[in-house]
Design a protein around this motif. Structure first.
Motif, mmCIF file in Angstrom:
data_model
loop_
_atom_site.group_PDB
_atom_site.id
_atom_site.type_symbol
_atom_site.label_atom_id
_atom_site.label_comp_id
_atom_site.label_asym_id
_atom_site.label_seq_id
_atom_site.Cartn_x
_atom_site.Cartn_y
_atom_site.Cartn_z
ATOM 1 N N LYS A 1 0.762 -1.170 0.111
ATOM 2 C CA LYS A 1 -0.007 0.028 0.027
ATOM 3 C C LYS A 1 0.813 1.219 0.156
ATOM 4 O O LYS A 1 0.445 2.429 -0.812
ATOM 5 N N ASP A 2 1.815 1.226 0.635
ATOM 6 C CA ASP A 2 2.748 2.414 1.107
ATOM 7 C C ASP A 2 3.829 2.578 -0.014
ATOM 8 O O ASP A 2 4.582 3.748 -0.223
ATOM 9 N N TYR A 3 3.733 1.566 -1.146
ATOM 10 C CA TYR A 3 5.007 1.771 -1.924
ATOM 11 C C TYR A 3 4.192 2.471 -3.230
ATOM 12 O O TYR A 3 3.186 2.862 -3.362
ATOM 13 N N SER A 4 5.314 2.985 -4.177
ATOM 14 C CA SER A 4 4.942 3.431 -5.310
ATOM 15 C C SER A 4 5.263 2.816 -6.453
ATOM 16 O O SER A 4 6.096 1.992 -6.598
ATOM 17 N N LEU A 5 4.496 2.840 -7.749
ATOM 18 C CA LEU A 5 4.877 2.152 -8.895
ATOM 19 C C LEU A 5 5.231 2.973 -10.024
ATOM 20 O O LEU A 5 4.769 4.304 -10.024
ATOM 21 N N PHE A 6 6.398 2.382 -10.751
ATOM 22 C CA PHE A 6 6.741 2.925 -11.728
ATOM 23 C C PHE A 6 6.401 1.966 -12.812
ATOM 24 O O PHE A 6 6.986 0.942 -12.706
ATOM 25 N N MET A 7 6.115 2.439 -14.071
ATOM 26 C CA MET A 7 5.698 1.579 -15.015
ATOM 27 C C MET A 7 6.766 1.514 -16.449
ATOM 28 O O MET A 7 6.915 2.644 -16.491
ATOM 29 N N CYS A 8 7.109 0.397 -16.807
ATOM 30 C CA CYS A 8 7.984 0.433 -18.034
ATOM 31 C C CYS A 8 7.577 -0.610 -18.837
ATOM 32 O O CYS A 8 6.224 -1.188 -18.782
ATOM 33 N N ASN A 9 8.475 -1.089 -19.835
ATOM 34 C CA ASN A 9 8.013 -1.941 -20.976
ATOM 35 C C ASN A 9 8.361 -3.414 -20.699
ATOM 36 O O ASN A 9 7.978 -4.269 -21.703
ATOM 37 N N SER A 10 9.462 -3.788 -20.028
ATOM 38 C CA SER A 10 10.036 -5.080 -20.063
ATOM 39 C C SER A 10 10.801 -5.362 -18.785
ATOM 40 O O SER A 10 11.036 -4.340 -17.773
ATOM 41 N N GLY A 11 11.057 -6.712 -18.559
ATOM 42 C CA GLY A 11 11.963 -6.820 -17.383
ATOM 43 C C GLY A 11 13.173 -6.342 -17.356
ATOM 44 O O GLY A 11 13.628 -5.814 -16.203
#
Ligand SMILES: Cc1ncc(COP(=O)(O)O)c(C=O)c1O
Length: 400
Positions: free
Chosen positions: A102-112
């Motif tokens: 819950k307290d973490y943030s998310l960064f989105m990208c495209n691959s491993g």
């Protein structure tokens, strides 16, 4: 590799550009997929126990998944991160529910590889240091920092060498770990929840607990690469959750989009962001978020985590009955079946005689099994039955 064990020529016409030939491919031409099955050009049906490198989590072309993607396709395919995209928030909300972070943030990208690249960069930004601890047998990707922490010189070009300070340790050797962190120059430790390419070795629960504690004490960031072992594959959402630890950064990809290219990082709250610190054009695009939402929706609706644990128990019971099986490694539906002979011939027989697609690893004696998490008892039973048949044939022909 064709049916006779030769490397298959790419099927190209003379007046057409060639595909850059970097993959050893099986001689099958897959045209469609549904659930845990694939069909080739001749309409032969294959059981997919490999999920295209462990990518297919909820099953191929799940109707809920395709419906959500089609709807998003009509609404909007892409806009960049220069505006707010509400579907990103929707995805983050759903991922919180599943991951518990819950307290973490998310960064989105495209691959491993991109996820690990960003994770290592964050560790260095956050600590101001640059030495990384990685483990023997690791695979974290093929881009620069991710490749530097991958234990495979063969895939490293001259340009990749010597630019990074990386120390490779044996897994589960606390004495080596303590020695490596002595100098106070380490920014991060990167470890897979379970090694995939390396052959299904894993950090033990006590080792993870200990290194997590030491990292916290020393201000080193612990990065858990859950690209293959995450997203429900082990029966928990992330493999490290068996150890009850909370890493500083968790990297994800593969099962996240069920085939739609998608990667991400979960980042603990003490790591502060600033504009421009990380970035991507395509990461977090609306179509990827729709795929990500669909995966989580189906995981819940079809009780896939429970299914993973149930199928694991069932398959292990079946495999234990086969005397040639020397060891079963891994967890849930990320399994390595070990023999005391190379599995190369067996994989070909499974594919060409029984239409079952399996995986390999850097251990030549290990079959790697990464089926869709939706596989049923009846479907997975095809595997031990075929395995027994192949083994008796190989024994008859004295190939083992
Ligand atoms: C544990 C792990 N990390 C990273 C990667 C790299 O992911 P990608 O091929 O999406 O860059 C892989 C791919 O197999 C992997 O298994």
């Amino acid at each position: 590799m064709n049916r006779d064990g030769q490397d298959a020529c790419l099927k190209i016409k003379n007046d057409q550009m060639k595909l850059f030939d970097v993959y050893p491919r099986f001689d099958v031409e897959i045209e469609k997929a549904d659930g845990v099955y694939l069909w080739d050009k001749q309409n032969r049906k294959y059981l997919d126990l490999y999920g295209g490198h462990g990518v297919i989590s909820i099953g191929h072309t799940h109707p809920v998944y395709t419906a959500i993607l089609k709807k998003q396709l009509d609404k909007m395919v892409f806009y960049s991160n220069s505006v707010y995209l509400p579907i990103q928030e929707k995805f983050a909300e759903k991922l919180t529910e599943f991951s518990g972070y819950k307290d973490y943030s998310l960064f989105m990208c495209n691959s491993g590889a991109e996820a690990n690249e960003n994770a290592l960069k964050l560790a260095s930004f956050h600590t101001g240091k640059k030495k990384v601890i990685a483990f023997k047998g690791s695979f974290h990707g093929r881009t620069s920092a991710a490749l530097a922490v991958t234990d495979n010189q063969k895939i490293s070009a001259p340009i990749n060498r010597d630019g990074f300070l990386v120390c490779f340790l044996d897994l589960n050797r606390l004495d080596q770990f303590n020695q490596a962190v002595k100098g106070n120059d380490v920014c991060g430790v990167i470890v897979e929840g379970i090694q995939g390419v390396g052959g299904l070795d894993a950090p033990s629960i006590s080792f993870l607990k200990q290194i997590s504690k030491i990292c916290r004490q020393k201000g080193i960031l612990l990065i858990l690469d859950e690209i293959q072992s995450g997203y429900g594959r082990t029966g928990k959402f992330f493999a490290h959750q068996f150890a009850g630890i909370k890493p500083d950064i968790i990297t994800m990809a593969k099962g996240m989009g069920n085939g739609f290219p998608m990667g991400g990082l979960l980042i603990q709250p003490e790591i502060k962001s600033w504009h421009g610190m990380l970035g991507t054009t395509f990461g977090g695009n609306p179509l990827a978020c729709a795929a990500g939402l669909a995966v989580l929706e189906v995981m819940k609706q079809d009780n896939l985590l429970e299914n993973v644990s149930e199928i694991n128990r069932y398959l292990i019971d079946e495999l234990k009955e086969i005397p040639e099986v020397k060891q079963i490694k891994g967890k849930g539906l990320m399994l390595g079946v070990a023999f005391d002979f190379p599995i190369r011939e067996m994989r070909k027989e499974l594919l060409y005689q029984h239409q079952i697609l399996t995986g390999s690893s850097s251990n030549p004696n290990l079959l790697r099994i990464l089926p869709p998490l939706s596989i049923t008892r009846k479907q997975i039973l095809e595997f031990p039955i075929a395995l027994k048949n192949v083994l008796s044939g190989l024994t008859r022909n004295k190939q083992i």
